[in-house]
Design a protein around this motif. Structure first.
Motif, PDB file in Angstrom:
ATOM      1  N   HIS A   1     -18.788  14.629   5.158  1.00 14.59           N
ATOM      2  CA  HIS A   1     -17.780  13.641   5.527  1.00 14.59           C
ATOM      3  C   HIS A   1     -18.434  12.276   5.754  1.00 14.59           C
TER       4      HIS A   1
ATOM      5  N   LEU B   1     -19.289  10.827   2.406  1.00 16.78           N
ATOM      6  CA  LEU B   1     -18.082  10.338   1.740  1.00 16.78           C
ATOM      7  C   LEU B   1     -17.650   8.992   2.316  1.00 16.78           C
ATOM      8  N   LEU B   2     -17.635   8.869   3.631  1.00 16.19           N
ATOM      9  CA  LEU B   2     -17.241   7.613   4.266  1.00 16.19           C
ATOM     10  C   LEU B   2     -18.189   6.474   3.895  1.00 16.19           C
TER      11      LEU B   2
ATOM     12  N   TYR C   1     -19.987   6.266   1.146  1.00 14.84           N
ATOM     13  CA  TYR C   1     -19.711   5.939  -0.255  1.00 14.84           C
ATOM     14  C   TYR C   1     -18.462   5.067  -0.364  1.00 14.84           C
ATOM     15  N   CYS C   2     -17.419   5.450   0.325  1.00 12.07           N
ATOM     16  CA  CYS C   2     -16.154   4.699   0.266  1.00 12.07           C
ATOM     17  C   CYS C   2     -16.326   3.281   0.795  1.00 12.07           C
ATOM     18  N   GLU C   3     -17.070   3.146   1.867  1.00 15.11           N
ATOM     19  CA  GLU C   3     -17.289   1.823   2.442  1.00 15.11           C
ATOM     20  C   GLU C   3     -18.082   0.941   1.482  1.00 15.11           C
TER      21      GLU C   3
ATOM     22  N   THR D   1     -10.690   4.012  -0.864  1.00 18.19           N
ATOM     23  CA  THR D   1     -10.247   4.973   0.146  1.00 18.19           C
ATOM     24  C   THR D   1     -10.854   6.345  -0.129  1.00 18.19           C
ATOM     25  N   ARG D   2     -10.812   7.194   0.877  1.00 19.65           N
ATOM     26  CA  ARG D   2     -11.293   8.575   0.678  1.00 19.65           C
ATOM     27  C   ARG D   2     -10.487   9.258  -0.410  1.00 19.65           C
ATOM     28  N   THR D   3      -9.184   9.040  -0.400  1.00 16.90           N
ATOM     29  CA  THR D   3      -8.318   9.662  -1.398  1.00 16.90           C
ATOM     30  C   THR D   3      -8.724   9.252  -2.802  1.00 16.90           C
TER      31      THR D   3
ATOM     32  N   ALA E   1     -11.620   8.132  -3.805  1.00 16.14           N
ATOM     33  CA  ALA E   1     -12.941   8.688  -4.111  1.00 16.14           C
ATOM     34  C   ALA E   1     -12.825  10.145  -4.556  1.00 16.14           C
ATOM     35  N   ILE E   2     -11.987  10.905  -3.885  1.00 17.09           N
ATOM     36  CA  ILE E   2     -11.808  12.315  -4.242  1.00 17.09           C
ATOM     37  C   ILE E   2     -11.118  12.439  -5.594  1.00 17.09           C
TER      38      ILE E   2
END
Length: 57
Positions: free
Chosen positions: A27, A30-31, A33-35, A40-42, A44-45
């Motif tokens: 997690h 992921l955060l 990477y998104c930043e 957004t996380r969504t 990125a997924i």
């Protein structure tokens, strides 16, 4: 009668909800990477799923 108000209908509505569980380390990754990519996380997924499917063809 006035025209309908509100958000216009999407050509590709996202109506399916998927729940995913992450451990703390993934997690955080992921955060981070998104930043750094300003997404957004969504998103990125979604990109990860698309990349996975395209790489398997």
């Amino acid at each position: 009668m006035s025209p309908r108000t509100g958000r216009p209908k999407s050509e590709n509505p996202k109506s399916i909800d998927v729940k995913v569980r992450f451990d703390e380390e993934n997690h955080k990754r992921l955060l981070k990477y998104c930043e750094s990519h300003n997404i957004t996380r969504t998103e990125a997924i979604r990109q990860a799923v698309d990349l996975l499917i395209r790489s398997k063809k």
